[in-house]
Scaffold this active site. Structure first.
Site, PDB file in Angstrom:
ATOM      1  N   PHE A 166       0.843  -1.185   0.000  1.00  0.00           N
ATOM      2  CA  PHE A 166       0.000   0.000   0.000  1.00  0.00           C
ATOM      3  C   PHE A 166       0.878   1.235   0.000  1.00  0.00           C
ATOM      4  CE2 PHE A 166      -3.692  -2.371   2.001  1.00  0.00           C
ATOM      5  CZ  PHE A 166      -4.558  -2.138   0.953  1.00  0.00           C
ATOM      6  N   SER A 167       0.467   2.229  -0.744  1.00  0.00           N
ATOM      7  CA  SER A 167       1.023   3.568  -0.604  1.00  0.00           C
ATOM      8  C   SER A 167      -0.150   4.528  -0.654  1.00  0.00           C
ATOM      9  CB  SER A 167       2.016   3.888  -1.726  1.00  0.00           C
ATOM     10  OG  SER A 167       1.322   4.173  -2.939  1.00  0.00           O
ATOM     11  N   ASP A 217      13.578   4.557 -12.463  1.00  0.00           N
ATOM     12  CA  ASP A 217      13.273   4.189 -11.084  1.00  0.00           C
ATOM     13  C   ASP A 217      13.948   2.883 -10.706  1.00  0.00           C
ATOM     14  OD1 ASP A 217      12.174   4.615  -8.599  1.00  0.00           O
ATOM     15  OD2 ASP A 217      10.189   3.831  -9.102  1.00  0.00           O
TER      16      ASP A 217
END
Length: 900
Positions: free
Chosen positions: A261-262, A392
């Protein structure tokens, strides 16, 4: 949108840190990201800048007579005269986006002020962005305003009237709340005033009163919750039904588990019901999870879908499936990659954490790491051929399958080569300097990967690029890396980062203790900010939760360390502590290491006897009996403090308070089986600072004072509780068992338990404890600890080892850890400083930073220092001075040790 947020955020940091707290293998800890924005060197808060520049214009609107504007952290509180609010109730939150925040604030002001309603709002667009960013805490994302209704009827009226005014204004869904309709208003039951209680894990948390008047935790999790003694008011029932009506029942996918989760949304593992294939579903929440270019998670999900389509067919790139909506949330499906993140794959085989590792083990790791690098580089170069910059790369975005093939994840910040931009999010250990764009971003990330595969400490390179040279030297010392492999990485990092950070490396001369003391003290003193009220020295983010006064994270610990290390007294800085101790800031805690008892001890240590007793009175006048049993902030630490002051003063009242603290600890301790077999998560922690070893030390102190054998018996029970939560690894080393990893550290790991065991064994023989002490000793001998601090790093191991021998510098294990502290050193103000927990910023505090390292080095070097007694942690002077033999080591197996 004003220019304020555009100007502030990119210069504060372009990195919304999505990496781990180093030392928590496999775990993300996003709490630190919010404190990286205000300073490139230290953890800090935006509101600490004490300026009205950048405030929302609404904040400067004139108030009617009698109204007050009060600054409260990131908030500005607007209170009418003579308002009598309850202590708790249903409160209204208003969310907003950056581009409509000023309009929403003006509407709230125009509604609340004429009606005499108290409210508060975030002071600036920068603060709102921070609370809406990808790794902001999920529960309160987008929350701009809080309004305090006097009762349920007023709450309903405000929701209906203000809801009509704000209808159509966009804003993130506040996950802790229930949304009113489809607008920006949300509601939650909670406290209006800051009350506190102790939760089931023994931690001090915000509280509300239940229907019996008992204080219970005020739940602020990212799930709407109605306290069990309440019934949801009728006017909210339809909105709960509307919330529950959005389901995934009609999708051709099942969701089987949560992977992550973010604030931007969840990542879920599931199945495609049409094919039976395992998939990953990635969620984007609208208006939430903002990145450095202010794009939300929906935009990034759509970007990832686009990039995965463009990269289809490249080995190591997951196949993309569907792009679809669930309610207002954007989802994509993609191939599930069965493997583990590279950081976990690394730590499972990493030879630097295994004392039994042979040259063959180091050679095998080198061969594996080179192959992993080759695969990642090949995939990224293939992306470049397709015109895509990955942007990233870091250890969590590389997945290693069981056959050691790799896949890359997370393409939400990927860009085209033609855009020649830099990613709006990144991991500090791999993020290129702000001037680097396009394919050079990936070149820099690959250079960091070359180092991280052998020494996963690249986060500190962001603080000083030349540190890459020293990391490469450490790698060459241990691993048979081919010539040129590391040189190319260092050249890339230092060339691309030449304009960022200090450019010199520092000297760490373990044969010159006075030099080391001078250099560390110079850095500590250079960072002092006596003009600030919230903290004197920069440290861990805990100082903003607990206050900046205490021993662990505040001024008291730093001033104590400077003095006992022989680095001098500093009256101007001591005056800061004296001033703050007279009127501690609201919310200051009471304990030995986290609050006022530690302040009182430090003032007494520095010779301010009356001021120390005054601070002690403040602590004792509060209700301390309900605190947990731990050493850092609970009754065992308070008991040690009271024992100290009772002995120093002879005051009967302090003796009575001490006896009461000891009684409470004895009553609540329980038996050996009353604790779980694992530490942390859903259970109380084991260890010296948060576990049962703290109560054990209090009982040992009482045995010394009284000679009563019952105290030794109680200490034995406490120590067996902590040993119950330990396991013996296959290499013969004992560490605390957290279920999915093991912990060796001084704070909440086995080495802290070993300290308490040695104290017990100095007073009574016990075969189980002696065996455990020998096994724990090995936990302090690893060559690799990523963090330098006392609480969870190498300095804690050094402090423990130094306390087990009369002449530490004759002990090769002490000398080895002392020399390896050089791996963590960074230059600051002509001196030497150390990064704190997470390695993202420098810290000066006792628990995580430079003051703790200074104390540990002083303990190791005391036989060459100018003072007579060896340095030690406050009220934790070791009395056991005989070194225990180390048990032989054998190859590692089992849970992953958390030295990484």
């Amino acid at each position: 949108m004003s220019h304020t947020v555009n100007a502030l955020i990119p210069t504060a940091t372009m990195i919304a840190v999505n990496g781990p707290v180093i030392g928590e293998a496999g775990q993300m800890n996003e709490r630190y990201e919010a404190f990286c924005m205000a300073s490139p060197l230290f953890y800090d808060t935006l509101h600490a800048q004490k300026t009205a520049d950048g405030w929302f214009p609404t904040a400067d609107r004139p108030l009617p007579g009698g109204w007050r504007r009060v600054e409260q952290d990131d908030w500005l509180v607007f209170a009418p005269p003579e308002l009598d609010l309850p202590m708790q109730g249903w409160k209204i939150h208003v969310s907003a986006c950056l581009d409509n925040a000023e309009r929403v604030l003006d509407a709230v002001w125009d509604y609340c002020v004429p009606r005499g309603i108290e409210f508060k709002f975030l002071r600036s667009e920068a603060a709102l962005w921070l609370r809406s960013s990808k790794y902001a805490p999920r529960g309160y994302s987008g929350k701009l305003v809080t309004i305090y209704p006097r009762d349920d009827a007023a709450c309903e009226t405000m929701l209906r009237e203000l809801g009509a005014v704000l209808d159509g204004e966009p804003g993130p869904y506040i996950l802790s709340d229930l949304r009113w309709g489809t607008g920006p208003l949300h509601v939650r039951y909670g406290g209006f005033a800051p009350l506190h209680c102790v939760d089931e894990a023994g931690q001090v948390v915000l509280a509300i009163a239940d229907d019996t008047g008992k204080l219970v935790p005020d739940r602020r999790t990212p799930v709407f919750h109605v306290p069990p003694w309440l019934t949801l008011p009728d006017f909210l029932v339809p909105h709960l039904a509307a919330r529950n009506a959005v389901t995934v029942a009609d999708l051709p996918y099942t969701i089987e588990s949560v992977l992550h989760f973010s604030n931007g949304g969840g990542i879920y593992r599931g199945k495609d019901t049409r094919s039976g294939a395992e998939v990953v579903l990635k969620e984007g929440r609208p208006h939430a999870g903002l990145d450095g270019t202010f794009k939300d998670a929906v935009s990034r999900v759509e970007r990832e879908y686009e990039m995965l389509q463009r990269l289809a067919g490249i080995p190591g790139i997951p196949k993309v499936g569907d792009l679809f909506w669930v309610g207002e949330h954007r989802f994509l499906s993609m191939e599930y990659v069965d493997g583990v993140p590279l950081n976990k794959a690394l730590v499972r085989r990493y030879p630097l954490i295994d004392q039994a590792a042979t040259p063959d083990d180091f050679a095998a790791h080198t061969e594996w790491a080179l192959d992993i690098y080759r695969q990642v580089e090949t995939a990224i170069l293939a992306m470049h051929e397709r015109g895509v910059v990955y942007g990233d790369l870091h250890m969590f975005n590389v997945v290693v399958r069981s056959d050691d093939t790799v896949a890359l994840l997370d393409f939400e910040v990927a860009s085209t080569v033609e855009e020649n931009t830099r990613p709006p999010l990144g991991n500090q250990g791999f993020a290129a300097p702000r001037t680097v764009t396009g394919v050079d971003v990936d070149r820099y990330g690959l250079a960091c990967l070359r180092l991280a595969l052998f020494l996963p400490m690249t986060a500190i390179v962001w603080l000083s690029r030349p540190k890459a040279r020293q990391l490469a030297d450490v790698i060459r010392e241990h691993f048979p890396v081919p010539d040129g492999f590391l040189d190319e990485a260092v050249d890339t990092i230092t060339a691309l980062g030449a304009t960022t950070g200090p450019q010199e490396l520092v000297r760490w001369d373990t044969d010159d203790w006075p030099y080391l003391r001078e250099q560390m003290a110079k850095a500590i003193l250079a960072t002092a900010t006596p003009e600030r009220d919230d903290r004197l020295f920069p440290g861990d983010i805990e100082q903003f939760r607990l206050g900046g006064l205490g021993l662990a994270y505040g001024a008291a610990g730093v001033l104590y360390a400077l003095d006992v290390a022989g680095a001098g007294r500093h009256p101007q800085l001591e005056e800061w502590l004296l001033r703050q101790a007279k009127q501690p800031p609201p919310g200051t805690l009471l304990g030995l290491y986290d609050g006022m008892h530690g302040v009182a001890f430090t003032l007494d240590h520095l010779g301010y006897r009356q001021e120390a007793l005054d601070a002690l009175d403040l602590a004792l006048n509060d209700d301390w009996s309900q605190l947990g049993l731990d050493l850092i902030g609970g009754l065992s630490g308070i008991g040690l403090s009271l024992a100290h002051f009772a002995e120093r003063t002879g005051e009967p009242g302090l003796r009575q308070a001490l006896n009461r603290a000891v009684e409470l600890v004895a009553e609540r301790l329980g038996d050996v089986e009353s604790v779980a077999e694992t530490s942390g998560l859903d259970h109380p922690y084991a260890g010296l600072f948060r576990g049962s070893s703290g109560p054990a030390l209090l009982f040992l102190r009482m045995y010394d004072a009284t000679g009563d054998e019952q105290f030794l018996d109680r200490a034995a029970v406490a120590l067996r509780q902590d040993l119950r939560r330990c396991l013996l690894r296959d290499n013969g080393v004992m560490e605390v068992n957290e279920g999915w990893r093991t912990m060796p550290y001084l704070g909440v790991g086995s080495v802290g338990i070993g300290f308490a065991l040695d104290e017990y064994l100095a007073r009574r023989d016990d075969d189980q404890f002696a065996d455990a002490s020998r096994a724990i000793h090995g936990a302090a001998l690893s060559r690799m600890y990523v963090q330098p601090g006392v609480y969870a790093g190498r300095a804690g191991m050094l402090l423990y080892l130094a306390g087990r021998t009369e002449r530490p510098l004759d002990d090769p294990d002490v000398v080895a850890q002392l020399r390896r502290l050089s791996w963590h050193t960074l230059p600051l103000a002509g001196g030497i400083a150390f990064p704190g927990d997470a390695l993202l910023r420098l810290s000066m505090d006792l628990a995580t930073g430079t003051a703790g390292v200074l104390l540990a080095v002083a303990a190791a070097c005391h036989d060459t220092a100018s003072h007579d007694e060896p340095a030690h942690l406050p009220l934790l002077a070791p009395s056991a001075r005989t070194r225990q033999p180390q048990s032989p080591a054998s190859p590692r197996r089992g849970l992953v040790s958390n030295t990484l």
